[in-house]
Design a protein around this motif. Structure first.
Motif, PDB file in Angstrom:
ATOM      1  N   GLU A 162       0.841  -1.209   0.000  1.00 17.13           N
ATOM      2  CA  GLU A 162       0.000   0.000   0.000  1.00 17.13           C
ATOM      3  C   GLU A 162       0.875   1.258   0.000  1.00 17.13           C
TER       4      GLU A 162
ATOM      5  N   ASN B  19       1.319   4.170  -3.213  1.00 14.03           N
ATOM      6  CA  ASN B  19       0.879   5.553  -2.988  1.00 14.03           C
ATOM      7  C   ASN B  19       1.950   6.488  -2.444  1.00 14.03           C
TER       8      ASN B  19
ATOM      9  N   ASP C 287       2.329  10.286  -3.038  1.00 15.66           N
ATOM     10  CA  ASP C 287       1.303  11.183  -2.503  1.00 15.66           C
ATOM     11  C   ASP C 287       1.684  11.787  -1.149  1.00 15.66           C
TER      12      ASP C 287
ATOM     13  N   ASP D 286      -5.195   1.556   5.767  1.00 11.41           N
ATOM     14  CA  ASP D 286      -5.131   1.973   4.367  1.00 11.41           C
ATOM     15  C   ASP D 286      -4.316   3.254   4.237  1.00 11.41           C
ATOM     16  N   PHE D 287      -3.963   3.570   3.005  1.00 13.69           N
ATOM     17  CA  PHE D 287      -3.053   4.692   2.786  1.00 13.69           C
ATOM     18  C   PHE D 287      -3.633   6.017   3.272  1.00 13.69           C
ATOM     19  N   GLU D 288      -4.921   6.206   3.120  1.00 16.35           N
ATOM     20  CA  GLU D 288      -5.537   7.469   3.562  1.00 16.35           C
ATOM     21  C   GLU D 288      -5.302   7.675   5.065  1.00 16.35           C
ATOM     22  N   HIS D 289      -5.416   6.605   5.813  1.00 17.87           N
ATOM     23  CA  HIS D 289      -5.178   6.664   7.265  1.00 17.87           C
ATOM     24  C   HIS D 289      -3.709   7.005   7.550  1.00 17.87           C
TER      25      HIS D 289
ATOM     26  N   HIS E 207      -1.623   8.517   5.532  1.00 19.80           N
ATOM     27  CA  HIS E 207      -1.420   9.891   5.067  1.00 19.80           C
ATOM     28  C   HIS E 207      -1.853  10.889   6.142  1.00 19.80           C
ATOM     29  N   ASP E 208      -3.038  10.668   6.699  1.00 21.57           N
ATOM     30  CA  ASP E 208      -3.541  11.576   7.738  1.00 21.57           C
ATOM     31  C   ASP E 208      -2.643  11.565   8.969  1.00 21.57           C
TER      32      ASP E 208
END
Length: 178
Positions: A105, A109, A112, A162-165, A167-168
């Protein structure tokens, strides 16, 4: 050569005008200029060179995310940048499927993360150089993600995220609270 420098500076100036840090702007502009020249401005005449460049990048994606970091390297990097949150991602890549999924993952990404890429550290729990850190932090679940800033542990989560987590979490120190 002078034309390339002018192009890089022009692109970097445009990025910097949109609040992209200057250092990141220059790196991005240089990468874009390299890719454009390899592709002959999109004409495709240098396809072999582009394929070679792409294979090199694909082969070295580990180096882009600092590969696996040892305890000593992490300490130096975190303490050298106490203004920002750093993610310590403890993984067991040789045998843990969730660690392998977390790494995949990140690989997919990683771009980003932008300027925060240097603040994401993969730590192989099976590396003897990390034994003390893993024991000290009581890491028993993989992957385990810790958010640290200087000597302070801001947060900790166990299991795949996941990547969104992710990233945040890496940008947690720069969130504006209204």
């Amino acid at each position: 050569m002078a034309s390339r420098k002018v192009t890089i500076l022009k692109i970097a100036k445009q990025l910097h005008a949109k609040n992209v840090p200057l250092k990141v702007s220059l790196k991005a502009a240089s990468a874009l200029a390299t890719l454009t020249s390899l592709c002959d401005g999109g004409a495709g005449a240098n396809q072999d060179a582009m394929d070679k460049y792409r294979r090199k990048v694909d082969k070295n994606w580990w180096s882009a995310i600092r590969a696996f970091t040892t305890e000593e390297e992490v300490k130096k990097m975190v303490m050298a940048d106490t203004r920002h949150a750093h993610l310590l991602i403890f993984v067991a890549p040789g045998w843990c499927q969730w660690s392998q999924k977390q790494i995949a993952e990140l690989q997919k990404n990683f771009d980003d993360l932008g300027e925060a890429q240097d603040r994401v550290h993969l730590i192989d729990v099976d590396d003897p150089a990390n034994k003390e850190l893993v024991q000290f932090e009581q890491v028993r679940s993989f992957p385990t993600i810790m958010v640290v800033q200087g000597n302070n542990i801001i947060g900790r989560v166990n299991g795949y995220k996941d990547f969104e987590h992710v990233h945040d979490m890496v940008f947690a120190d720069s969130q504006v609270i209204v």
